[in-house]
Design a protein around this motif. Structure first.
Motif, PDB file in Angstrom:
ATOM      1  N   ALA A  96      20.007 -74.455  -4.094  1.00 54.65           N
ATOM      2  CA  ALA A  96      21.455 -74.245  -3.935  1.00 54.65           C
ATOM      3  C   ALA A  96      21.837 -74.056  -2.472  1.00 54.65           C
ATOM      4  O   ALA A  96      22.901 -74.511  -2.026  1.00 54.65           O
ATOM      5  N   ALA A  97      20.941 -73.408  -1.703  1.00 50.96           N
ATOM      6  CA  ALA A  97      21.234 -73.142  -0.293  1.00 50.96           C
ATOM      7  C   ALA A  97      21.208 -74.395   0.558  1.00 50.96           C
ATOM      8  O   ALA A  97      21.922 -74.474   1.582  1.00 50.96           O
ATOM      9  N   ILE A  98      20.400 -75.401   0.191  1.00 56.47           N
ATOM     10  CA  ILE A  98      20.288 -76.598   1.028  1.00 56.47           C
ATOM     11  C   ILE A  98      21.253 -77.708   0.613  1.00 56.47           C
ATOM     12  O   ILE A  98      21.399 -78.698   1.331  1.00 56.47           O
ATOM     13  N   LEU A  99      21.896 -77.560  -0.553  1.00 53.29           N
ATOM     14  CA  LEU A  99      22.796 -78.625  -1.014  1.00 53.29           C
ATOM     15  C   LEU A  99      23.906 -78.929  -0.001  1.00 53.29           C
ATOM     16  O   LEU A  99      24.193 -80.126   0.264  1.00 53.29           O
ATOM     17  N   PRO A 100      24.567 -77.910   0.598  1.00 53.45           N
ATOM     18  CA  PRO A 100      25.610 -78.236   1.593  1.00 53.45           C
ATOM     19  C   PRO A 100      25.063 -79.010   2.790  1.00 53.45           C
ATOM     20  O   PRO A 100      25.700 -79.947   3.287  1.00 53.45           O
ATOM     21  N   ASP A 101      23.867 -78.636   3.259  1.00 58.05           N
ATOM     22  CA  ASP A 101      23.261 -79.338   4.392  1.00 58.05           C
ATOM     23  C   ASP A 101      22.916 -80.781   4.024  1.00 58.05           C
ATOM     24  O   ASP A 101      23.072 -81.710   4.832  1.00 58.05           O
ATOM     25  N   ILE A 102      22.407 -80.968   2.798  1.00 59.83           N
ATOM     26  CA  ILE A 102      22.068 -82.331   2.353  1.00 59.83           C
ATOM     27  C   ILE A 102      23.332 -83.190   2.280  1.00 59.83           C
ATOM     28  O   ILE A 102      23.317 -84.376   2.645  1.00 59.83           O
ATOM     29  N   LYS A 103      24.429 -82.599   1.848  1.00 56.98           N
ATOM     30  CA  LYS A 103      25.677 -83.354   1.724  1.00 56.98           C
ATOM     31  C   LYS A 103      26.144 -83.877   3.071  1.00 56.98           C
ATOM     32  O   LYS A 103      26.714 -84.986   3.164  1.00 56.98           O
ATOM     33  N   ILE A 104      25.852 -83.094   4.140  1.00 53.27           N
ATOM     34  CA  ILE A 104      26.269 -83.498   5.490  1.00 53.27           C
ATOM     35  C   ILE A 104      25.242 -84.428   6.121  1.00 53.27           C
ATOM     36  O   ILE A 104      25.587 -85.491   6.658  1.00 53.27           O
ATOM     37  N   ASP A 105      23.953 -84.024   6.072  1.00 49.41           N
ATOM     38  CA  ASP A 105      22.896 -84.778   6.775  1.00 49.41           C
ATOM     39  C   ASP A 105      22.384 -85.978   5.994  1.00 49.41           C
ATOM     40  O   ASP A 105      21.940 -86.975   6.589  1.00 49.41           O
TER      41      ASP A 105
END
Length: 346
Positions: A96-105
């Motif tokens: 859940a913590a990395i989902l926002p970063d994956i969405k951007i990167d």
């Protein structure tokens, strides 16, 4: 003087014997031996994890029968199960913590990780990790310990499965070392068990007979009184000879039948496929003495001859080595000697 009296004694004696003219034909030879039944699988049921032994689907007692797939033993697993759930919860937090970063990167990979996250359940095994599309994506997941956590949980799931021991085959317990309530440690022997639906008859045969037996041969197996029978097949032959008995062990595979059950340790008769031997003769086995000698009747007197024994059966001998037409004695003669007068019974 003594030799002359012996000669006179031989002439005075006259034996009436059963004899048969030597006539060579094709004879059928069979090999019948006694063997002992053993299971194809003899297994120790051992613990790979630590914990208290709990009852399974069957009673953990010597002699208890079980079916393939039945739960034999359960080891207390609440602690391991809760630890696994805690690990999965932490892993879900990490995803859940990395989902926002994956969405951007990695916008092109965001949907597959979102689907992966939505498929996670604390009480179910982890689904397959999404395929990594690039080295950059792999470095990103490794730096956040996602890969390490994922495979640690998969390993814990495998370990959790070891708290339940299932029957690998239809069988029975032959010995029980730890009963419910005992504490098992990794490597502890809980019980010994054997497979009962697949058995092998271990048949020691003479080295001469072993050459007549081939792998795949059909074997007729029966109780000693021949009241119950089964059909087996030769699956292997030992590659060495027992130095004490000078025999080679032949293994015959048998299947358990409900109507005619088989039991480990049982002694049975094995009759191997018959073989045809050409240009030979069959006589009673007790007519042969000193391994390969027989009496013949020639001009009213007994004469000793050596024969070539091709096959020894339970009650008969198949041989060659005498001229056809020779009168060969077909019964045992007690205290008979070469030169005794003999008359053939008609």
């Amino acid at each position: 003087m003594e030799n002359k009296s012996k000669e006179k004694q031989k002439e005075a004696l006259k034996l009436y014997v059963k004899a048969k003219q030597v006539a060579y034909t094709t004879n059928t030879a069979s090999i019948v031996e006694t063997g002992r039944l053993s299971s194809q699988n003899i297994v120790d049921l051992s613990a790979e994890v630590q914990g208290q032994i709990l009852p399974g689907d069957v009673i953990l007692k010597e002699g208890t029968r079980f079916k393939k797939g039945q739960l034999l033993v359960k080891i207390f697993d609440e602690e391991a199960r809760n630890n696994l759930k805690a690990s999965k919860s932490r892993f879900m937090n990490g995803i859940a913590a990395i989902l926002p970063d994956i969405k951007i990167d990695f916008p092109e990979s965001y949907q597959k990780y979102l689907d992966f996250f939505n498929s996670l359940r604390i009480d179910r095994p982890l689904p397959e990790l999404p395929a990594l599309d690039s080295d950059k994506e792999k470095v990103f997941l490794a730096s956040r310990n996602i890969l390490n956590d994922y495979f640690s949980i998969k390993s814990a799931e495998i370990r959790l499965a070891k708290y339940k021991l299932y029957a690998p085959f239809d069988g029975t317990f032959t010995a029980v070392y730890l009963e419910p309530g005992s504490v098992a440690n990794p490597g502890s022997r809980i019980a010994s068990m054997i497979r009962t639906d697949k058995l092998e008859l271990e048949v020691p045969v003479r080295s001469d007979d072993a050459y007549w037996i081939s792998i795949g041969d059909e074997v007729h197996v029966s109780t000693k009184d021949r009241s119950v029978s089964w059909t087996g097949k030769v699956v292997r032959k030992s590659g060495f000879m027992d130095p004490a008995s000078q025999t080679i062990t032949v293994y015959v595979a048998l299947s358990h039948e409900k109507s005619n059950p088989l039991y480990q340790g049982q002694y049975l008769l094995a009759e191997f496929d018959s073989k045809n031997i050409e240009h030979c003769m069959k006589i009673p086995r007790n007519a042969v003495f000193d391994k390969n000698k027989v009496f013949t009747v020639e001009q009213g007197k007994l004469k000793k001859h050596e024969i070539d024994v091709l096959r020894k059966g339970e009650t008969t001998v198949i041989f060659t080595g005498l001229p056809e037409g020779t009168e060969v004695v077909t019964e045992p003669l007690v205290n008979a000697k070469e030169g005794f007068n003999a008359e053939i019974l008609k």
